[in-house]
Design a protein around this motif. Structure first.
Motif, PDB file in Angstrom:
ATOM      1  N   PHE A 234       0.827  -1.201   0.000  1.00 12.58           N
ATOM      2  CA  PHE A 234       0.000   0.000   0.000  1.00 12.58           C
ATOM      3  C   PHE A 234       0.863   1.253   0.000  1.00 12.58           C
ATOM      4  O   PHE A 234       2.040   1.228   0.372  1.00 12.58           O
ATOM      5  N   ILE A 235       0.254   2.361  -0.422  1.00 13.44           N
ATOM      6  CA  ILE A 235       0.890   3.669  -0.369  1.00 13.44           C
ATOM      7  C   ILE A 235       0.665   4.249   1.023  1.00 13.44           C
ATOM      8  O   ILE A 235      -0.474   4.277   1.517  1.00 13.44           O
ATOM      9  N   GLY A 236       1.744   4.694   1.637  1.00 15.37           N
ATOM     10  CA  GLY A 236       1.642   5.230   2.989  1.00 15.37           C
ATOM     11  C   GLY A 236       2.126   6.665   3.076  1.00 15.37           C
ATOM     12  O   GLY A 236       3.005   7.095   2.333  1.00 15.37           O
ATOM     13  N   ILE A 237       1.506   7.401   4.007  1.00 17.39           N
ATOM     14  CA  ILE A 237       1.911   8.772   4.309  1.00 17.39           C
ATOM     15  C   ILE A 237       2.703   8.723   5.614  1.00 17.39           C
ATOM     16  O   ILE A 237       2.179   8.286   6.641  1.00 17.39           O
ATOM     17  N   VAL A 238       3.952   9.139   5.567  1.00 18.11           N
ATOM     18  CA  VAL A 238       4.837   9.052   6.735  1.00 18.11           C
ATOM     19  C   VAL A 238       4.806  10.379   7.485  1.00 18.11           C
ATOM     20  O   VAL A 238       5.098  11.438   6.911  1.00 18.11           O
ATOM     21  N   VAL A 239       4.439  10.337   8.765  1.00 14.14           N
ATOM     22  CA  VAL A 239       4.438  11.531   9.609  1.00 14.14           C
ATOM     23  C   VAL A 239       5.365  11.296  10.793  1.00 14.14           C
ATOM     24  O   VAL A 239       5.457  10.201  11.328  1.00 14.14           O
ATOM     25  N   ARG A 240       6.059  12.367  11.156  1.00 14.82           N
ATOM     26  CA  ARG A 240       6.992  12.356  12.285  1.00 14.82           C
ATOM     27  C   ARG A 240       8.095  11.295  12.120  1.00 14.82           C
ATOM     28  O   ARG A 240       8.745  10.911  13.097  1.00 14.82           O
ATOM     29  N   ASP A 241       8.264  10.792  10.910  1.00 16.75           N
ATOM     30  CA  ASP A 241       9.287   9.785  10.592  1.00 16.75           C
ATOM     31  C   ASP A 241       9.120   8.488  11.374  1.00 16.75           C
ATOM     32  O   ASP A 241      10.015   7.646  11.380  1.00 16.75           O
ATOM     33  N   THR A 242       7.977   8.314  12.030  1.00 12.86           N
ATOM     34  CA  THR A 242       7.782   7.109  12.842  1.00 12.86           C
ATOM     35  C   THR A 242       6.467   6.396  12.556  1.00 12.86           C
ATOM     36  O   THR A 242       6.338   5.208  12.837  1.00 12.86           O
ATOM     37  N   GLN A 243       5.489   7.108  12.038  1.00 12.87           N
ATOM     38  CA  GLN A 243       4.173   6.525  11.815  1.00 12.87           C
ATOM     39  C   GLN A 243       3.798   6.592  10.335  1.00 12.87           C
ATOM     40  O   GLN A 243       4.166   7.537   9.629  1.00 12.87           O
ATOM     41  N   VAL A 244       3.069   5.586   9.888  1.00 16.41           N
ATOM     42  CA  VAL A 244       2.667   5.494   8.487  1.00 16.41           C
ATOM     43  C   VAL A 244       1.148   5.373   8.422  1.00 16.41           C
ATOM     44  O   VAL A 244       0.561   4.458   9.012  1.00 16.41           O
ATOM     45  N   ILE A 245       0.525   6.285   7.685  1.00 17.98           N
ATOM     46  CA  ILE A 245      -0.918   6.251   7.463  1.00 17.98           C
ATOM     47  C   ILE A 245      -1.181   5.495   6.169  1.00 17.98           C
ATOM     48  O   ILE A 245      -0.661   5.861   5.109  1.00 17.98           O
ATOM     49  N   ASP A 246      -1.960   4.443   6.253  1.00 16.81           N
ATOM     50  CA  ASP A 246      -2.394   3.727   5.053  1.00 16.81           C
ATOM     51  C   ASP A 246      -3.369   4.656   4.330  1.00 16.81           C
ATOM     52  O   ASP A 246      -4.506   4.851   4.762  1.00 16.81           O
TER      53      ASP A 246
END
Length: 300
Positions: free
Chosen positions: A29-41
């Motif tokens: 899946f394509i993920g959005i990386v925030v804070r370099d630690t979490q990935v939003i599907d």
């Protein structure tokens, strides 16, 4: 392809984010990386967060194609929703450490690299070849006497003392992701590395003027240009860039793409490479001989 600024945003950019391609239990899946630690599907979040849903991109190339046609604003809304939420973390947000990170773009149409685009690298290559720079000699990157324009490809401007850009192709099949092994080909012993800034081109670019190059850039990533320096055993047709550059695994890429709105100046970025904890390369894109926009124009 992989090789900013100036675009009016319809929505204010949220918390800076990066984009990547991930795998969880054999699902990609394509993920959005925030804070370099979490990935939003992205697809999963888009299906449950408020209004403005978009057709989920099948891969990163499709996301890039649709970015300025509603996907960017939807990503902004998803990031704002996640970063401002209170309470338990939704199931479409994952710890980065729990995912396998794939190359952000597995098979770009074209993968171009610029050859010796830092003066320091030119000096290093001369030292490896046993060549000593003579006192008072012009620095590497200086055009040799007789250097001319290449009509239709690179026009030399008056007073430009630099050599012409030089680009070469690497096979997209050489691309691997973060943490994947670089496999040294059997019998080859002179394997080398070069850490590069990767420029992600957003749309078909042909004969692009330098002044317009920023409009064709989607964002930036990292690429390791691994090289086989051992040669082909003869000098037929000069250098063999296929052997030198395109073995499988010789183009680690990523881990993420940073959209250009979060990179105000690509000519002011640190580039650092460590091997087993030892810093082997520590430079900045300020030291490029030809800048990002010139290289995009040349490549086009």
């Amino acid at each position: 392809g992989v090789l900013a600024a100036g675009v009016m945003m319809k929505a204010k950019a949220p918390t800076p984010f990066k984009l990547g391609t991930f795998q969880l239990q054999n699902r990609t899946f394509i993920g959005i990386v925030v804070r370099d630690t979490q990935v939003i599907d992205f697809a999963a979040a888009d299906s449950v967060i408020g209004r403005g849903r978009v057709a989920a991109p099948a891969d990163m190339k499709q996301l890039i194609e649709r970015y300025e046609a509603g996907v960017r604003e939807r990503i902004y809304a998803v990031v704002k929703s996640v970063t401002s939420a209170q309470g338990a973390r939704p199931n479409y947000v994952h710890e980065l450490s729990s995912l396998k990170t794939l190359p952000p773009i597995m098979y770009p149409m074209t993968l171009l690299n610029a050859a010796v685009n830092y003066r320091e690298h030119g000096e290093e290559m001369d030292r490896r070849a046993g060549q000593q720079q003579a006192a008072g000699a012009p620095p590497p990157g200086t055009a040799l006497p007789g250097t001319k324009s290449a009509p239709g490809i690179w026009e030399r401007k008056p007073g430009d003392t630099r050599w012409n850009p030089y680009a070469f192709l690497k096979a997209p099949s050489a691309i691997v992701g973060e943490g994947d092994a670089i496999r040294i080909p059997k019998g080859r012993t002179q394997i080398d590395w070069e850490c590069e800034l990767g420029v992600v081109v957003s749309k078909m670019a042909s004969q692009v003027p330098v002044a317009q190059a920023a409009n064709y850039i989607f964002g930036y990533t990292n690429e390791m240009d691994v090289s086989d320096r051992e040669g082909r055993g003869d000098n037929r047709y000069g250098s063999d860039w296929l052997i030198g550059k395109s073995h499988d695994t010789f183009a680690p890429m990523g881990p993420f793409i940073t959209p250009k709105e979060f990179v105000p100046n690509p000519q002011n970025l640190p580039v650092k490479f460590s091997l087993n904890g030892k810093v082997m390369q520590d430079a900045t894109t300020q030291l490029m001989i030809h800048d990002v926009f010139e290289l995009v124009a040349y490549g086009s």
